[in-house]
Motif scaffolding. Structure first.
Motif, PDB file in Angstrom:
ATOM      1  N   ARG A 138      44.461  88.115  16.314  1.00 58.93           N
ATOM      2  CA  ARG A 138      43.625  87.579  15.220  1.00 58.93           C
ATOM      3  C   ARG A 138      42.190  88.084  15.387  1.00 58.93           C
ATOM      4  N   HIS A 139      42.015  89.332  15.006  1.00 52.66           N
ATOM      5  CA  HIS A 139      40.751  89.982  15.332  1.00 52.66           C
ATOM      6  C   HIS A 139      39.606  89.558  14.424  1.00 52.66           C
ATOM      7  N   ASP A 140      39.934  88.994  13.247  1.00 50.33           N
ATOM      8  CA  ASP A 140      38.857  88.455  12.393  1.00 50.33           C
ATOM      9  C   ASP A 140      38.207  87.263  13.084  1.00 50.33           C
ATOM     10  N   ALA A 141      39.055  86.389  13.586  1.00 54.51           N
ATOM     11  CA  ALA A 141      38.525  85.212  14.287  1.00 54.51           C
ATOM     12  C   ALA A 141      37.778  85.647  15.547  1.00 54.51           C
ATOM     13  N   LEU A 142      38.315  86.670  16.227  1.00 52.19           N
ATOM     14  CA  LEU A 142      37.654  87.196  17.433  1.00 52.19           C
ATOM     15  C   LEU A 142      36.245  87.665  17.072  1.00 52.19           C
ATOM     16  N   ARG A 143      36.150  88.360  15.952  1.00 50.13           N
ATOM     17  CA  ARG A 143      34.833  88.866  15.533  1.00 50.13           C
ATOM     18  C   ARG A 143      33.879  87.700  15.208  1.00 50.13           C
ATOM     19  N   ARG A 144      34.389  86.690  14.524  1.00 49.41           N
ATOM     20  CA  ARG A 144      33.528  85.537  14.201  1.00 49.41           C
ATOM     21  C   ARG A 144      33.020  84.861  15.474  1.00 49.41           C
ATOM     22  N   LEU A 145      33.919  84.797  16.439  1.00 54.46           N
ATOM     23  CA  LEU A 145      33.555  84.168  17.711  1.00 54.46           C
ATOM     24  C   LEU A 145      32.481  84.999  18.437  1.00 54.46           C
ATOM     25  N   VAL A 146      32.662  86.314  18.422  1.00 51.85           N
ATOM     26  CA  VAL A 146      31.684  87.195  19.085  1.00 51.85           C
ATOM     27  C   VAL A 146      30.348  87.119  18.353  1.00 51.85           C
ATOM     28  N   ASP A 147      30.385  87.119  17.019  1.00 54.79           N
ATOM     29  CA  ASP A 147      29.132  87.024  16.256  1.00 54.79           C
ATOM     30  C   ASP A 147      28.419  85.713  16.588  1.00 54.79           C
ATOM     31  N   HIS A 148      29.197  84.639  16.670  1.00 57.30           N
ATOM     32  CA  HIS A 148      28.626  83.329  16.997  1.00 57.30           C
ATOM     33  C   HIS A 148      27.987  83.372  18.399  1.00 57.30           C
ATOM     34  N   ALA A 149      28.715  83.960  19.348  1.00 56.62           N
ATOM     35  CA  ALA A 149      28.212  84.003  20.731  1.00 56.62           C
ATOM     36  C   ALA A 149      26.946  84.853  20.820  1.00 56.62           C
ATOM     37  N   VAL A 150      26.920  85.950  20.078  1.00 51.40           N
ATOM     38  CA  VAL A 150      25.729  86.802  20.097  1.00 51.40           C
ATOM     39  C   VAL A 150      24.552  86.033  19.502  1.00 51.40           C
ATOM     40  N   GLU A 151      24.795  85.422  18.359  1.00 49.09           N
ATOM     41  CA  GLU A 151      23.695  84.731  17.688  1.00 49.09           C
ATOM     42  C   GLU A 151      23.174  83.569  18.530  1.00 49.09           C
ATOM     43  N   ARG A 152      24.096  82.816  19.121  1.00 46.43           N
ATOM     44  CA  ARG A 152      23.710  81.615  19.838  1.00 46.43           C
ATOM     45  C   ARG A 152      23.234  81.873  21.272  1.00 46.43           C
ATOM     46  N   LEU A 153      23.969  82.753  21.959  1.00 47.67           N
ATOM     47  CA  LEU A 153      23.757  82.852  23.407  1.00 47.67           C
ATOM     48  C   LEU A 153      23.062  84.133  23.841  1.00 47.67           C
ATOM     49  N   TYR A 154      23.352  85.203  23.158  1.00 49.79           N
ATOM     50  CA  TYR A 154      22.810  86.497  23.586  1.00 49.79           C
ATOM     51  C   TYR A 154      22.216  87.238  22.384  1.00 49.79           C
ATOM     52  N   PRO A 155      21.177  86.659  21.747  1.00 47.36           N
ATOM     53  CA  PRO A 155      20.635  87.264  20.516  1.00 47.36           C
ATOM     54  C   PRO A 155      20.107  88.678  20.739  1.00 47.36           C
ATOM     55  N   GLN A 156      19.746  88.994  21.992  1.00 46.96           N
ATOM     56  CA  GLN A 156      19.231  90.344  22.263  1.00 46.96           C
ATOM     57  C   GLN A 156      20.281  91.420  22.026  1.00 46.96           C
ATOM     58  N   CYS A 157      21.570  91.014  21.905  1.00 43.10           N
ATOM     59  CA  CYS A 157      22.645  91.996  21.696  1.00 43.10           C
ATOM     60  C   CYS A 157      22.802  92.374  20.229  1.00 43.10           C
TER      61      CYS A 157
END
Ligand code: AMP
Ligand code: MG
Length: 510
Positions: free
Chosen positions: A213-232
Motif C-alpha cells: 500500500r504505497h499510497d499510504a506509505l507515502r502519506r506516512l512519510v510525508d507526515h513524518a517529514v513534515e512533523r519530525l524531520y522538516p529539514q528533509c
C-alpha cells in the motif's frame, strides 16, 4: 463521575481537549477511531509534574482534580471532541517477519502543543497516548491491558531516562485499578499515559510497504517529514533524507544507551521509534556487574538483544526500515550507503560518550586501546558499571592520591591488571594541570550518574505498590530527577545490588 470536556475547570487539559491528532488526517487505513474501554474505579497514583509542565498543565492539586485526571487518563472519559486513535503497524520480532501487529493496547488521546520546543529536542507537538486502556482492533490474542508492575517500571524508568539525558517517551501519569488481569499469575491493571512527539515506529512503514500500500506509505512519510524531520522536505529525495536522519538519531540514541549501561530487552522493529527516542519499556535492565552478554529478557535465550549487541541490532533494524522505504527512495545503493553510515556515526558518538565518562577530553591516539582495556578490565572483574564510572572522577581529580578504596574494591581480585590500566590512564592525563583535572572530574560527575533505575530498586517500588503503598515509587521518581547529584540519605539508591544477587531477568509478559 462524568467529566465534561467542555469545562476547562473540570477537564485537566482544556487545550488538548480540542486538538485532533494530525495522524487522523492520514485516513482509517493508518489510524482508526476507537473508544478506550477504560478502567473501573481508577486511582491516580503517580504524576510527573515535569512531564505535565511540558504541556503547560498544572499537576492536579486537590482530590477533585486527581479524580478528574484518573477518569481522563484511565480512558474512561475520552476527549469528547474526537475519539481516541489506534494505528496499525507490523514488525520484525527476534529477526523474523511477524506480520501485522498494531496498537494492541495503546490509544492516542490527542496531541498538545508543547510550551517550549527546547524541552522536546526541538519538536512542537506532544502526542498523548494511553497504554493499557483496553481492547483495540489490533489486540489480537491480548487483553488490551497492562499490569501495575510493568506500568510502574515504564513510568519510573522513562522519566528517569529523560533526566539521564536519553531521548525517550515521557510518562505523564499512572492510574491503577482493582481490575484483575491474568499473566503468569493474577495481577491488577494500570494505565500509563505517555507523551512523545510521535509514536511512529519503524514497523508502521514496514506494514504499508510490505502489504504493497504505497499510497499510504507515502502519506506516512510525508507526515513524518513534515512533523519530525522538516529539514528533509526540500531535499531531492525526501525519503532518503528521512532515512539519513533516522540513522543519525538512532546512532546517537544507542550510544547513550551503551554509555549508561541500559539494555532495552526487546529491540524488535516495532519497538524502534522513527524519531530516534527510546520507546516501549518492557523487560529492560541496567548493567550492574559488567557483562556485555547481559540481557534482562528471559525469552531472549540467544542473547540477540544483549547490551553488547544493541548497536548491531539497531543497524539491522535500520536496514529493515530502509527496505520498507525503498518504494519511495527508489535507489537501493543510496539507501544501503545511508544505512551503512550507522557504524561510523555510532562509533563516533560512543567514543565521545566514553571519553566524557573517563575524563579523557579531546580524542588522542591510543584512546581506542585505553577504552578496550577498560572494557576488558570491567568484564574480567565483573565490576559494577555505574559505580566504576562514577567513582573514577576521584582518580582523575588527583594524580598523586591513591584511588578511593570503594573504587578499588570493585576490581577485586585483579590488582595487577588494574595497575596497568591506571598507569596508562595516568600517562594519558599526565600533561594536565591540577586545575584542568578538577574541571574534568566535575564534568565526569555530570557524565556518570550515581542513580540509575536498577532492577532491585524497581522491585522494591513494585512490592510497595502491590500493597497500595506508592511512597517508594515516589521517592525513586524524585531522586531520579537529579541522577548525577549525590543526595543526602540516598546512599541505598546508589549502591550495587546485594553481593551474590544473580543478574536480574524478566519475562516479556506485561
Ligand atoms: P510488545 O512486545 O509489548 O512490544 O508488544 C508487541 C505487540 O503486541 C504490540 O502490537 C502490542 O500492542 C501488542 N500487545 C502487547 N501486549 C498486549 C496486550 N496485553 N493486549 C493487546 N496487545 C498487546
Ligand atoms: Mg512494543
Amino acid at each position: 463521575m462524568a467529566v465534561d470536556a467542555a469545562d476547562p475547570l473540570l477537564y485537566p487539559c482544556p487545550a488538548f481537549a480540542g486538538l485532533r491528532p494530525a495522524l487522523a488526517d492520514l485516513g482509517d487505513e493508518v489510524a482508526c477511531a476507537v473508544r478506550p474501554q477504560g478502567l473501573p474505579g481508577p486511582r491516580l497514583r503517580l504524576c510527573s509534574a515535569d512531564a505535565a509542565r511540558l504541556l503547560g498543565w498544572p499537576k492536579p492539586g486537590d482530590d477533585r482534580a486527581r479524580e478528574q485526571w484518573a477518569q481522563v487518563f484511565s480512558g474512561n472519559q475520552a476527549a469528547a471532541a474526537h475519539p481516541a486513535l489506534c494505528t496499525v503497524y507490523a514488525g520484525h520480532q527476534f529477526g523474523n517477519w511477524a506480520g501485522q501487529l498494531g496498537d494492541g493496547r495503546a490509544h492516542l488521546l490527542g496531541e498538545a502543543r508543547g510550551l517550549d520546543p527546547a524541552q522536546a529536542m526541538g519538536h512542537r507537538w506532544w502526542e498523548v497516548q494511553l497504554k493499557g486502556a483496553g481492547l483495540t482492533p489490533y489486540s489480537r490474542h491480548g487483553d488490551g491491558r497492562a499490569v501495575l508492575r510493568s506500568s510502574l517500571r515504564e513510568f519510573l524508568c522513562s522519566e528517569a531516562m529523560w533526566h539521564l539525558g536519553v531521548p525517550t517517551t515521557r510518562a505523564l501519569c499512572l492510574v491503577d485499578s482493582d481490575l484483575a488481569v491474568r499473566r503468569e499469575r493474577l495481577e491488577t491493571a494500570a494505565v500509563v499515559t505517555r507523551l512523545c512527539p510521535s509514536f511512529l515506529r519503524f514497523g508502521h512503514f514496514e506494514h504499508f510497504s510490505h502489504s504493497g500500500r504505497h499510497d499510504a506509505l507515502r502519506r506516512l512519510v510525508d507526515h513524518a517529514v513534515e512533523r519530525l524531520y522538516p529539514q528533509c522536505a526540500e531535499q531531492a529525495n525526501p525519503a532518503l533524507a528521512l532515512l539519513r536522519e533516522v540513522v543519525s538519531a538512532t546512532a546517537t540514541l544507542v550510544a547513550r544507551w551503551q554509555c549508561l549501561g541500559f539494555v532495552h530487552g526487546v529491540l524488535n522493529t516495532d519497538n524502534m521509534a522513527l524519531i530516534g527516542w527510546t520507546i516501549d519499556y518492557g523487560p529492560f535492565g541496567f548493567l550492574d556487574a559488567f557483562d556485555p552478554a547481559y540481557t534482562p529478557n528471559t525469552t531472549d535465550v540467544g542473547g540477540r538483544y544483549a547490551w553488547g549487541r544493541q548497536p548491531a541490532i539497531a543497524h539491522w533494524n535500520l536496514l529493515a526500515l530502509a527496505h520498507a522505504l525503498l518504494p519511495l527512495i527508489d535507489d537501493r545503493d543510496a539507501a544501503l550507503e545511508v544505512v551503512d553510515g550507522f557504524g561510523d556515526a555510532f562509533e563516533a558518538a560512543m567514543a565521545e560518550g566514553m571519553r566524557a565518562k573517563l575524563g579523557l577530553g579531546p580524542q588522542q591516539d591510543g584512546d581506542v586501546d585505553l577504552l578496550r582495556a577498560w572494557f576488558d578490565l570491567l568484564r574480567a572483574c565483573g565490576a559494577d558499571w555505574t559505580l566504576a564510572h562514577r567513582l573514577l572522577a576521584a582518580v582523575v581529580a588527583d594524580a598523586n592520591a591513591p584511588p578511593p578504596q570503594r573504587w578499588l574494591q570493585l576490581f577485586d581480585p585483579w590488582p595487577q591488571r588494574l595497575q596497568h590500566w591506571l598507569q596508562a590512564l595516568r600517562q594519558r592525563l599526565q600533561p594536565l594541570s591540577a586545575q584542568e583535572r578538577q574541571r574534568r572530574a566535575q564534568a565526569m560527575s555530570r557524565a556518570n550518574p550515581c542513580y540509575v533505575p536498577r532492577h532491585h530498586l524497581l522491585q522494591q517500588a513494585i512490592e510497595g505498590a502491590g500493597l497500595g503503598d506508592f511512597s517508594i515509587a515516589q521517592r525513586l521518581h524524585q531522586v531520579w530527577r537529579n541522577p548525577c547529584e549525590e543526595q543526602p540519605g540516598c546512599e541505598d539508591l546508589a549502591a550495587a545490588p546485594p553481593p551474590g544477587s544473580p543478574p536480574p531477568v524478566l519475562s516479556c509478559s506485561s
